[in-house]
Design a protein around this motif. Structure first.
Motif, short mmCIF file in Angstrom:
data_model
loop_
_atom_site.label_atom_id
_atom_site.label_comp_id
_atom_site.label_asym_id
_atom_site.label_seq_id
_atom_site.Cartn_x
_atom_site.Cartn_y
_atom_site.Cartn_z
N GLN A 149 0.84 -1.20 0.00
CA GLN A 149 0.00 0.00 0.00
C GLN A 149 0.88 1.25 0.00
OE1 GLN A 149 -2.92 -0.09 3.21
NE2 GLN A 149 -3.17 -2.29 2.92
N GLN A 150 1.95 1.18 0.79
CA GLN A 150 2.86 2.33 0.85
C GLN A 150 3.47 2.61 -0.52
OE1 GLN A 150 5.93 2.14 4.00
NE2 GLN A 150 5.51 4.32 4.23
N ARG A 151 3.80 1.53 -1.24
CA ARG A 151 4.42 1.72 -2.56
C ARG A 151 3.41 2.21 -3.59
NH1 ARG A 151 7.29 -3.67 -3.69
NH2 ARG A 151 6.24 -4.50 -1.86
N VAL A 152 2.12 1.84 -3.42
CA VAL A 152 1.11 2.40 -4.33
C VAL A 152 1.04 3.91 -4.10
CG1 VAL A 152 -1.34 2.47 -4.93
CG2 VAL A 152 -0.27 0.29 -4.38
N ALA A 153 1.12 4.34 -2.83
CA ALA A 153 1.09 5.77 -2.51
C ALA A 153 2.29 6.48 -3.15
CB ALA A 153 1.08 5.97 -1.00
N ILE A 154 3.44 5.81 -3.17
CA ILE A 154 4.63 6.41 -3.78
C ILE A 154 4.44 6.50 -5.30
CG2 ILE A 154 7.09 6.05 -4.26
CD1 ILE A 154 7.24 4.69 -1.44
N ALA A 155 3.93 5.42 -5.90
CA ALA A 155 3.72 5.42 -7.35
C ALA A 155 2.75 6.54 -7.75
CB ALA A 155 3.15 4.06 -7.78
N ARG A 156 1.69 6.72 -6.93
CA ARG A 156 0.71 7.77 -7.21
C ARG A 156 1.34 9.16 -7.14
NH1 ARG A 156 -4.15 8.36 -3.06
NH2 ARG A 156 -2.36 8.86 -1.77
N ALA A 157 2.25 9.35 -6.17
CA ALA A 157 2.89 10.66 -6.00
C ALA A 157 3.81 10.99 -7.17
CB ALA A 157 3.67 10.70 -4.69
N LEU A 158 4.36 9.96 -7.82
CA LEU A 158 5.35 10.20 -8.87
C LEU A 158 4.75 10.20 -10.28
CD1 LEU A 158 8.27 7.97 -7.52
CD2 LEU A 158 8.07 10.46 -7.41
N VAL A 159 3.52 9.72 -10.44
CA VAL A 159 2.98 9.49 -11.79
C VAL A 159 2.79 10.79 -12.59
CG1 VAL A 159 0.51 9.58 -11.23
CG2 VAL A 159 1.34 8.01 -13.01
N THR A 160 2.59 11.92 -11.87
CA THR A 160 2.38 13.19 -12.58
C THR A 160 3.71 13.87 -12.91
OG1 THR A 160 2.18 14.23 -10.42
CG2 THR A 160 0.14 13.71 -11.57
N LYS A 161 4.83 13.21 -12.64
CA LYS A 161 6.16 13.78 -12.86
C LYS A 161 6.24 15.18 -12.21
CE LYS A 161 6.82 11.45 -17.38
NZ LYS A 161 6.83 10.07 -16.87
N PRO A 162 6.08 15.24 -10.89
CA PRO A 162 6.05 16.53 -10.20
C PRO A 162 7.43 17.19 -10.14
CG PRO A 162 6.09 14.76 -8.59
CD PRO A 162 5.98 14.10 -9.94
N LYS A 163 7.46 18.48 -9.76
CA LYS A 163 8.74 19.17 -9.58
C LYS A 163 9.26 18.94 -8.15
CE LYS A 163 9.35 22.55 -13.01
NZ LYS A 163 8.80 21.57 -13.92
N ILE A 164 8.29 18.75 -7.23
CA ILE A 164 8.65 18.61 -5.82
C ILE A 164 7.99 17.34 -5.27
CG2 ILE A 164 8.44 19.67 -3.53
CD1 ILE A 164 7.92 22.35 -5.17
N LEU A 165 8.77 16.50 -4.59
CA LEU A 165 8.20 15.33 -3.92
C LEU A 165 8.25 15.55 -2.42
CD1 LEU A 165 7.13 12.36 -4.01
CD2 LEU A 165 9.53 11.65 -3.79
N LEU A 166 7.08 15.49 -1.77
CA LEU A 166 7.01 15.57 -0.31
C LEU A 166 6.60 14.18 0.18
CD1 LEU A 166 5.12 18.98 -0.07
CD2 LEU A 166 7.55 18.58 0.29
N ALA A 167 7.52 13.47 0.81
CA ALA A 167 7.26 12.08 1.20
C ALA A 167 7.34 11.93 2.72
CB ALA A 167 8.28 11.16 0.52
N ASP A 168 6.19 11.59 3.35
CA ASP A 168 6.12 11.47 4.81
C ASP A 168 6.30 10.01 5.21
OD1 ASP A 168 3.83 13.03 7.22
OD2 ASP A 168 5.65 11.84 7.50
N GLU A 169 7.50 9.65 5.67
CA GLU A 169 7.86 8.29 6.07
C GLU A 169 7.61 7.27 4.94
OE1 GLU A 169 9.09 7.25 9.00
OE2 GLU A 169 8.58 8.81 10.46
N PRO A 170 8.17 7.49 3.73
CA PRO A 170 7.83 6.61 2.60
C PRO A 170 8.35 5.18 2.75
CG PRO A 170 9.63 8.07 2.01
CD PRO A 170 9.14 8.54 3.35
N THR A 171 9.30 4.95 3.67
CA THR A 171 9.82 3.57 3.80
C THR A 171 9.51 2.97 5.17
OG1 THR A 171 12.00 4.29 4.61
CG2 THR A 171 11.71 4.14 2.22
N GLY A 172 8.60 3.61 5.93
CA GLY A 172 8.29 3.16 7.29
C GLY A 172 7.80 1.72 7.38
N ASN A 173 7.17 1.22 6.33
CA ASN A 173 6.64 -0.15 6.36
C ASN A 173 7.41 -1.09 5.44
OD1 ASN A 173 4.02 -0.42 7.97
ND2 ASN A 173 3.76 1.53 6.90
#
Ligand SMILES: Nc1ncnc2c1ncn2[C@@H]1O[C@H](COP(=O)(O)OP(=O)(O)OP(=O)(O)O)[C@@H](O)[C@H]1O
Ligand SMILES: Nc1ncnc2c1ncn2[C@@H]1O[C@H](COP(=O)(O)OP(=O)(O)OP(=O)(O)O)[C@@H](O)[C@H]1O
Ligand SMILES: [Mg+2]
Ligand SMILES: [Mg+2]
Lengths: 229, 229
Positions: A149-173
């Motif tokens: 689930q955490q990795r789906v959240a990461i994939a969703r954050a990156l799919v729009t090719k953003p300029k800025i990535l804000l990741a809150d504990e992306p590897t906690g799980n």
């Protein structure tokens, strides 16, 4: 690129008043890869929500790419969020009855880029493949493990090719091996120009960044640059 | 005390069949402190849910304190869960519109111990104090940080003074200092007789236990005893 000037955020309700962020000033430049650390409850997620234009300030100024966020209306704010920022939430915030693929496609539906349905599907699939979930695209969140689930959240954050990535504990799980795969993805994207601010409580993960900011009780107590590992 | 014999758990739906746990056999004795590790998606949470009597097996036998769990009816199962097992979920599962205090009181309301309302309140407060949340008891989950929510889940698992603690990534959202405080609590309870099985992806945390079991694709690939740190 991200400039916070004397930011304070107080949560108030009838019985509660908590100064979650207290007079924080910091500047993040383009292409930086920064780790945000601090003990549980020190204000990291609150600060991330302010930077992601998801939460209002009680006082202070936030300049995003030189523009005063406090002066923007709802439409301008959501426009900026969709075009420029990818956000990975600490608790993922996936849509429950929606497959991993559909969850990752969602930000592209709001995108100004005139993408065809086929292009949207392909980009979402690619984003899920990159985080190792190519064989889970049709699972809904309750059919996925916590780290998936955490990795789906990461994939969703990156799919729009953003300029800025804000990741809150992306590897906690995530286990060590999967964590390294994700950090590797982040480093490659950073080399290609992505500005990253990542909350982490693991010093090993923070060592891959070029700068570490530490919060305590809503205040910045240290801000150090270092040679990334 | 916990004996799994050739346990398999397959998730099936019209389009999906996943062997999450594959022919797992293991025995956990009273008073052991065991770490369960393995990569994301390897079957740890599924195994924990089976041990916690929250999920059915597809095949195999599970003996809990010598009793065959597969032969129990719903009432016997929930009775065992309430009296003997404390469970910390990977995603916390706190009741959203309910304060931290009320969340922690909940298992005591089902308890057979004839406790007065005053005693229930006192025990829940004590449990929250022990995990460092004495000043957050009236916050609801959305008024708490990720690590604070995780600690409410831990307090709730311990308030009934269970015989067995099943903790799925209990320190995943905690900084190093808070993590050590939680592990310290676990070690003290283990010395006093609590049997603990803890999923963790951090080797530093696993080093505090006396035994480490590693899963890969639903199978046990290693099971080693060690001198805890
Ligand atoms: N309801 C379900 N239907 C189908 N597949 C499922 C379901 N629940 C879990 N799975 C799959 O079973 C596998 C094991 O899941 P599990 O949650 O036990 O992994 P885990 O080891 O806890 O992972 P993590 O470390 O990421 O939390 C995963 O590959 C997952 O995709
Ligand atoms: N809606 C709210 N109302 C009241 N207090 C809140 C609210 N949201 C957060 N807080 C409090 O603000 C403080 C900072 O919370 P925040 O979520 O930013 O911490 P954090 O550094 O992300 O912690 P963690 O590492 O545990 O995720 C905490 O002490 C929390 O209890
Ligand atoms: Mg947080
Ligand atoms: Mg899990």
């Amino acid at each position: 690129i991200l400039e916070l000037n004397d930011i304070t955020r107080v949560y108030r309700s009838e019985s509660i008043a908590v100064k979650a962020v207290d007079s924080v000033s910091m500047t993040i430049s383009e292409k930086e890869f920064v780790a945000l650390m601090g003990s549980s409850g020190s204000g990291k997620s609150t600060l991330m929500n302010i930077l992601g234009c998801l939460d209002k300030l009680t006082s202070g100024t936030y300049l995003l790419m030189g523009e005063d966020v406090g002066k923007m209306n709802k439409n301008q704010l959501s426009g900026i969020r969709n075009r420029m920022i990818g956000f990975v939430f600490q608790n993922f915030h996936l849509l429950p009855r929606t497959t991993a693929l559909e969850n990752v496609e969602l930000p592209l539906l709001y995108s100004r880029e005139k993408l065809s349905w086929k292009e949207i599907r392909e980009r979402a699939k690619e984003s899920l493949k990159i985080v190792g979930l190519g064989d889970r695209i049709n699972h809904t969140p309750n059919q996925l493990s916590g780290g998936q689930q955490q990795r789906v959240a990461i994939a969703r954050a990156l799919v729009t090719k953003p300029k800025i990535l804000l990741a809150d504990e992306p590897t906690g799980n995530l286990d060590s091996k999967t964590t390294l795969e994700i950090i590797d993805i982040f480093q490659k994207l950073n080399d290609d120009g992505l500005t990253i601010l990542m909350v982490t409580h693991e010093p090993d993960v923070a060592n891959f960044t070029g700068r570490q900011i530490v919060l305590s009780d809503g205040k910045i107590i240290s801000d150090k640059k270092n040679k990334p590992v």
